[in-house]
Design a protein around this motif. Structure first.
Motif, mmCIF file in Angstrom:
data_model
loop_
_atom_site.group_PDB
_atom_site.id
_atom_site.type_symbol
_atom_site.label_atom_id
_atom_site.label_comp_id
_atom_site.label_asym_id
_atom_site.label_seq_id
_atom_site.Cartn_x
_atom_site.Cartn_y
_atom_site.Cartn_z
ATOM 1 N N GLN A 1 0.215 -1.470 -0.105
ATOM 2 C CA GLN A 1 0.162 0.503 0.123
ATOM 3 C C GLN A 1 0.472 1.222 0.230
ATOM 4 N N GLY A 2 0.455 2.178 -0.352
ATOM 5 C CA GLY A 2 1.177 3.452 -0.796
ATOM 6 C C GLY A 2 0.362 4.821 -1.068
ATOM 7 N N SER A 3 0.615 5.372 0.346
ATOM 8 C CA SER A 3 -1.052 6.558 0.147
ATOM 9 C C SER A 3 -0.395 7.717 0.286
ATOM 10 N N HIS A 4 -0.560 8.727 -0.105
ATOM 11 C CA HIS A 4 -0.624 10.549 -0.324
ATOM 12 C C HIS A 4 -1.338 11.040 0.128
ATOM 13 N N ILE A 5 -1.050 11.746 0.537
ATOM 14 C CA ILE A 5 -1.719 13.632 0.904
ATOM 15 C C ILE A 5 -2.054 14.413 0.626
ATOM 16 N N VAL A 6 -2.786 15.224 -0.371
ATOM 17 C CA VAL A 6 -2.761 16.275 -1.030
ATOM 18 C C VAL A 6 -3.295 17.866 -0.573
ATOM 19 N N THR A 7 -1.927 18.649 0.380
ATOM 20 C CA THR A 7 -2.161 19.766 1.036
ATOM 21 C C THR A 7 -2.203 21.153 0.012
ATOM 22 N N ARG A 8 -3.073 21.647 0.440
ATOM 23 C CA ARG A 8 -2.927 23.503 0.221
ATOM 24 C C ARG A 8 -1.015 23.761 0.199
ATOM 25 N N LYS A 9 -1.034 24.460 -0.873
ATOM 26 C CA LYS A 9 0.317 24.604 -1.207
ATOM 27 C C LYS A 9 0.661 25.843 -0.275
ATOM 28 N N LEU A 10 2.070 24.250 -0.144
ATOM 29 C CA LEU A 10 3.295 24.755 0.725
ATOM 30 C C LEU A 10 4.639 25.409 0.223
ATOM 31 N N PHE A 11 3.899 26.235 -0.663
ATOM 32 C CA PHE A 11 5.774 26.444 -1.021
ATOM 33 C C PHE A 11 5.533 27.085 -2.649
ATOM 34 N N ASP A 12 5.876 28.465 -3.260
ATOM 35 C CA ASP A 12 5.703 28.817 -3.926
ATOM 36 C C ASP A 12 6.479 28.597 -5.414
ATOM 37 N N HIS A 13 8.231 28.192 -4.925
ATOM 38 C CA HIS A 13 8.326 28.060 -6.303
ATOM 39 C C HIS A 13 8.514 26.955 -6.650
ATOM 40 N N ASP A 14 9.030 26.283 -8.554
ATOM 41 C CA ASP A 14 8.520 25.304 -9.464
ATOM 42 C C ASP A 14 10.081 23.831 -8.517
ATOM 43 N N ARG A 15 10.074 24.221 -8.018
ATOM 44 C CA ARG A 15 10.829 22.874 -7.285
ATOM 45 C C ARG A 15 10.045 21.621 -6.708
ATOM 46 N N ALA A 16 10.477 20.971 -6.919
ATOM 47 C CA ALA A 16 10.472 19.815 -5.424
ATOM 48 C C ALA A 16 10.848 19.272 -3.990
ATOM 49 N N TYR A 17 11.046 18.974 -3.497
ATOM 50 C CA TYR A 17 11.457 18.069 -2.656
ATOM 51 C C TYR A 17 11.696 16.963 -2.572
ATOM 52 N N ILE A 18 12.455 15.949 -2.072
ATOM 53 C CA ILE A 18 12.507 14.683 -2.064
ATOM 54 C C ILE A 18 13.818 14.984 -0.614
ATOM 55 N N PHE A 19 12.556 14.568 0.686
ATOM 56 C CA PHE A 19 12.730 14.548 2.399
ATOM 57 C C PHE A 19 13.348 12.769 2.991
ATOM 58 N N GLN A 20 14.555 12.866 2.915
ATOM 59 C CA GLN A 20 14.377 11.884 3.726
ATOM 60 C C GLN A 20 14.905 11.462 5.284
ATOM 61 N N ASN A 21 13.953 10.145 5.619
ATOM 62 C CA ASN A 21 13.402 10.085 7.046
ATOM 63 C C ASN A 21 14.418 9.485 7.742
ATOM 64 N N ALA A 22 14.278 9.014 8.849
ATOM 65 C CA ALA A 22 15.547 8.261 10.024
ATOM 66 C C ALA A 22 15.071 7.080 9.690
#
Length: 501
Positions: free
Chosen positions: A232-253
């Motif tokens: 299972q893979g789930s996603h959330i769609v939130t209000r706009k969190l930032f204004d530029h046109d890049r995406a982020y990739i975040f590492q987790n612990a």
């Protein structure tokens, strides 16, 4: 009884990709999808065309290389729905060391034949790219991948398959397939009304995604089938969190990663999770624990915490990964596996079962499938899909802005948001939609002419098909507006039935 060379079960990206490739080589092709096109795994993705940076840690170099090579191929044949995207990877002290990130990104830049996408660079996060982040993140790396409208990719493959002679049947379930006299005798049932009919095929392809083992057990009568691991893979769609046109990739612990991607102009897509799933794939839904995980993972990086009230929509799906015995869901291979069944010495018709895979490599999966098919029923033609534009995509990769200008001039009643949405969904076909007459705005820039096109050309049967798959206008439509759209589609459908009677 209709006769086919190849019959495909499943209208996801793999099934439609195989149908397109096969039809283009001259085979007689039929495809049955029990629901709507891309209504399963293919619409539940993170909407990326990417190599899979984290797969390098699992030594899946062949998969990463193949996927990286496909990025620019898919961009070239579908520049309307595939767009380059730069990803910012903040350096998180205490997780993967900077030297390891540099090494991984060096490999990512060089093993996949990158030509037009820009390479990796180090970025200072004290500027605009780091403005939404906590001040502790001072530097990072920026690299290239691409985004895709996943459902549009499926639909465009189905449209091209049909244009090349394939028969595409949505809302049609394969209830039984049995070998007889060197052929498959296949019983089909329409899910609306229950009408049944039979077809034959020389070769069967089972690309039913999360239901692939169910097809083997129920339709093919092989009760021992257990080949896939449902994750299972789930996603959330939130209000706009930032204004530029890049995406982020975040590492987790926990060694996993999540993405935060600009989405539909006013939103941010955050995902994904990885957890084993044991239920009915059609009933999968995001759990409170998954929502909490995604909110916490994003809040570890963003200066302003992401809260439940920021979530506008969520979606969840099941990935049918080949069961390779990996101990953790996130470690299971994303590579595809094709298994051929049927003894030619005994004159048995063959079935090719497709397990796993990722949306980026669907075209390569199809090419390999056609090789296997050709070995059994005779080869026809060479591989061709890497150089042939998908419908609407016959324009240069840098021609999106020019096409938007052309549509704006042809249809001055459209606002800028609608112009961008239509070009990025239909490419040059948006001009044909406008030329046929747009009619009345049914809400949020969805005009009658576009709805008529979706019903006539793209197998749409109701508001859900249009608002949540062929577009994401469901993020903007009210329940009342959606019901009115359903009524409008029903009126079109009844008129078409009457005309055909």
């Amino acid at each position: 009884m209709e006769d086919f060379d190849i019959f495909v079960i499943g209208g996801g990206v793999n099934g439609c990709g195989i149908a397109r490739d096969a039809a283009g080589r001259g085979y007689r092709v039929g495809l049955a999808e029990m629901n709507d096109l891309a209504s399963g795994t293919s619409s539940w993705s993170t909407k990326l065309i990417h190599g899979g940076l984290r797969y390098l840690e699992h030594y899946e170099f062949r998969l990463v290389r193949e996927a990286l090579m496909e990025r620019e191929v898919l961009w070239a044949i579908a520049p309307h729905i595939v767009r380059p995207l730069r990803f910012v990877l903040p350096y998180h002290q205490g997780l993967r060391p900077a030297w390891l990130l540099r090494l991984g990104l060096f490999l990512y830049d060089h093993i996949g034949g990158r030509r037009k996408l820009p390479g990796t660079r180090t970025v200072d996060l004290s500027g605009p790219l780091g403005a939404p982040l906590k001040p502790v993140f001072k530097r990072g790396f920026e690299y290239s991948d691409a985004r895709v409208d996943d459902v549009r990719l499926v639909v465009l493959n189905a449209r091209d398959a049909k244009a090349r002679g394939a028969t595409i049947m949505t809302g049609t379930e394969v209830v039984e397939a049995r070998r007889e006299g060197g052929l498959w005798r296949i019983r089909l049932r329409e899910r609306q009304g229950g009408a049944e009919r039979g077809v034959t095929a020389r070769f069967l392809v089972n690309s039913a995604g999360p239901w692939v083992d169910n097809v083997i057990r129920r339709a093919l009568g092989r009760n021992e089938a257990k080949n896939i691991r449902l994750v299972q893979g789930s996603h959330i769609v939130t209000r706009k969190l930032f204004d530029h046109d890049r995406a982020y990739i975040f590492q987790n612990a926990d060694n996993r990663i999540i993405f935060a991607i600009p989405y539909e102009e006013d939103f941010t897509l955050v995902g994904t999770t990885d957890r084993d799933y044991a239920g009915d794939p059609s009933e999968v839904a995001i759990t409170p624990e998954e929502t909490d995980y995604l909110l916490a993972a994003a809040s570890d990086y963003f200066e302003r915490p992401v809260r439940r009230e920021d979530v506008a929509w969520s979606f969840s799906g099941v990935r049918p990964l080949f069961d390779d015995g990996a101990s953790k869901a996130q470690e299971a291979t994303r590579d595809y596996v094709l298994k051929l069944d049927g003894d030619p010495a005994r004159g048995e018709a063959a079935v090719l079962n497709a397990f796993g895979g990722k949306i980026t490599t669907y075209r390569k999966l199809a090419e390999e499938a056609l090789e296997r098919i050709g070995e059994r029923i005779g080869r026809r033609g060479a591989s061709w899909t890497g150089g042939a534009p998908l419908p609407g995509g016959d324009f240069p990769i840098d021609g999106v802005a020019a096409l938007e200008g052309e549509l704006a001039r042809a249809a001055p009643m459209l606002n800028g948001r609608t112009v961008r949405r239509m070009i990025r969904a239909y490419g040059r076909d948006a001009l044909a939609i406008a030329a046929a007459g747009l009619g009345r705005d049914l809400g949020h820039g969805l005009f009658e002419g576009e709805v008529r096109w979706l019903v006539a050309e793209e197998w749409a049967r109701g508001a859900e098909d249009i608002l949540w798959r062929r577009s994401k206008l469901g993020l903007r439509f009210s329940d009342e507006e959606a019901r009115a759209l359903d009524a409008y589609v029903e009126g079109i459908t009844m008129t078409r039935r009457t005309a055909a009677a």
